[in-house]
Design an enzyme around this catalytic site. Structure first.
Site, mmCIF file in Angstrom:
data_model
loop_
_atom_site.group_PDB
_atom_site.id
_atom_site.type_symbol
_atom_site.label_atom_id
_atom_site.label_comp_id
_atom_site.label_asym_id
_atom_site.label_seq_id
_atom_site.Cartn_x
_atom_site.Cartn_y
_atom_site.Cartn_z
ATOM 1 N N ASP A 61 29.849 19.322 -11.771
ATOM 2 C CA ASP A 61 31.311 20.200 -11.411
ATOM 3 C C ASP A 61 30.705 21.286 -11.476
ATOM 4 O OD1 ASP A 61 34.272 19.444 -11.640
ATOM 5 O OD2 ASP A 61 34.284 21.127 -12.443
ATOM 6 N N ASN A 116 39.820 27.457 -3.480
ATOM 7 C CA ASN A 116 40.666 28.063 -2.325
ATOM 8 C C ASN A 116 42.498 28.355 -2.501
ATOM 9 O OD1 ASN A 116 39.917 24.631 -1.771
ATOM 10 N ND2 ASN A 116 40.291 23.517 -3.147
ATOM 11 N N HIS A 131 41.776 26.457 1.995
ATOM 12 C CA HIS A 131 41.360 24.819 1.917
ATOM 13 C C HIS A 131 40.201 23.991 2.727
ATOM 14 C CE1 HIS A 131 44.989 24.698 -0.990
ATOM 15 N NE2 HIS A 131 44.758 23.604 -1.423
ATOM 16 N N GLU A 149 35.889 18.379 -6.494
ATOM 17 C CA GLU A 149 34.411 19.154 -7.037
ATOM 18 C C GLU A 149 33.651 19.074 -7.543
ATOM 19 O OE1 GLU A 149 37.592 20.797 -9.619
ATOM 20 O OE2 GLU A 149 37.181 20.172 -8.004
#
Length: 329
Positions: free
Chosen positions: A184, A192, A197, A227
């Site tokens: 992760d 972002n 984005h 993610e």
């Protein structure tokens, strides 16, 4: 009636099919294939290029079906020559399976397949088709779109579990270790929020490429969504899994990710991110592949709690002795 001499249209022979290019292929160029319409192998086109093909759960089956309602050797397709027509015929035979082989809604012992016939093996629905080269290319493209994440090119989560279950069964049969990695990106929301984005999407795309490059050829990586990423490594014990995970972590940490859109008007700027990874190993931690994913996920969250940008094993006492990771064969 006289033929209109101004009519310049070309009629196709009965053995030809039309293509958009204006060229024609003869139907005799079509080859038999199985296309899965339901189940883990959805949209996979499998050519019948041998005189005999077996289907079932067993490792020795030519087409391995990971389905609990399928017998080990469930059915067989044989190629036979019709002396009357001179054509090849394809016979579907049930191999005394527990739940039977269903052809076009009817349970059969043996029957010849016709183009477009559908048969069921367990919960798998399979269509027999005579495919030309264009058909085969189309089916392969559909399969690629279904099983791979569009952004990163890695497997989707669903496809990852399908492959994991299949390879876990092989690992158990061959007494071969393997590891599961859950990954992760740390603080990805900040990417972002800071860069937008679109840059975030390009960052995820690059993360997929970095993970794929850090793994061995043949190891399997996937994007679970957002993610979160995953991988499994065959023929890798705990120590080797930890080393592979550290290689991924280090590669992500060192990589320079674009901070502006590619091919945009802004001058190139870069940013850095880190990733946390959890590792679980078969058979030390568990023998069930889904349980291994859950254990690797648990180790991932321990890595997050411990400060991120690190690798944690589900079993904290797992060795981290540096050993060379065996190449996949």
């Amino acid at each position: 009636m006289a033929t209109n001499s101004d009519d310049t249209s070309l009629s196709k022979g009965e053995n030809e099919i039309e293509t958009f290019s204006g060229q024609h292929q003869r139907r005799s160029d079509r080859r038999p294939a199985l296309v899965f319409l339901r189940g883990e192998l959805l949209a996979v086109p499998i050519p019948l290029d041998r005189e005999e093909v077996t289907l079932g759960r067993a490792l020795e089956a030519d087409i391995r079906i990971n389905d609990s309602r399928s017998s080990r050797l469930h059915a067989r397709i044989t190629t036979e020559h019709d002396e009357t027509s001179g054509e090849m015929c394809y016979r579907l035979s049930d191999l005394n399976s527990t739940n039977g082989t269903i052809l076009n809604g009817t349970r059969i012992n043996s029957a010849f397949l016709e183009d477009g016939d559908k048969f069921e093996i367990g919960d798998q629905l399979i269509r027999f088709e005579m495919l030309d080269e264009i058909d085969r290319e189309f089916q392969q493209q559909i399969h690629r779109l279904l099983v791979h994440d569009e952004l990163t090119g890695l497997l989707t989560g669903k496809s990852f579990f399908s492959e994991l279950r299949r390879e876990a069964a092989r690992a158990e049969a061959e007494n071969m270790p393997f590891c599961v990695l859950m990954m992760d990106i740390d603080y990805f929301k900040e990417v972002n929020d800071t860069y937008g984005h679109l840059v975030g999407s390009e960052t995820l795309e690059d993360v997929g490429a970095v993970i794929k490059k850090a793994l061995r050829a043949g190891d399997v990586g996937a994007r679970f969504g957002g993610e979160e990423f995953a991988a499994f490594l065959l023929d890798a014990d705990y120590a080797q899994g930890m080393i592979a995970a550290e290689r991924v972590r280090s590669a992500i940490e060192k990589h320079e990710f674009p901070a502006v859109r590619r091919n945009g008007a802004e001058a190139l700027r870069t940013h850095h991110i880190t990733i946390s990874i959890g590792v679980a190993s078969y058979p030390e931690d568990a023998r069930d592949p889904i349980q291994l994913v859950e254990m690797a996920d648990s180790a991932l969250y321990r890595a997050k709690r411990n400060g991120r940008n690190q690798v944690c094993a589900y079993r904290p006492a797992a060795t981290t002795e540096v050993v060379k990771l065996r190449p996949r064969t």
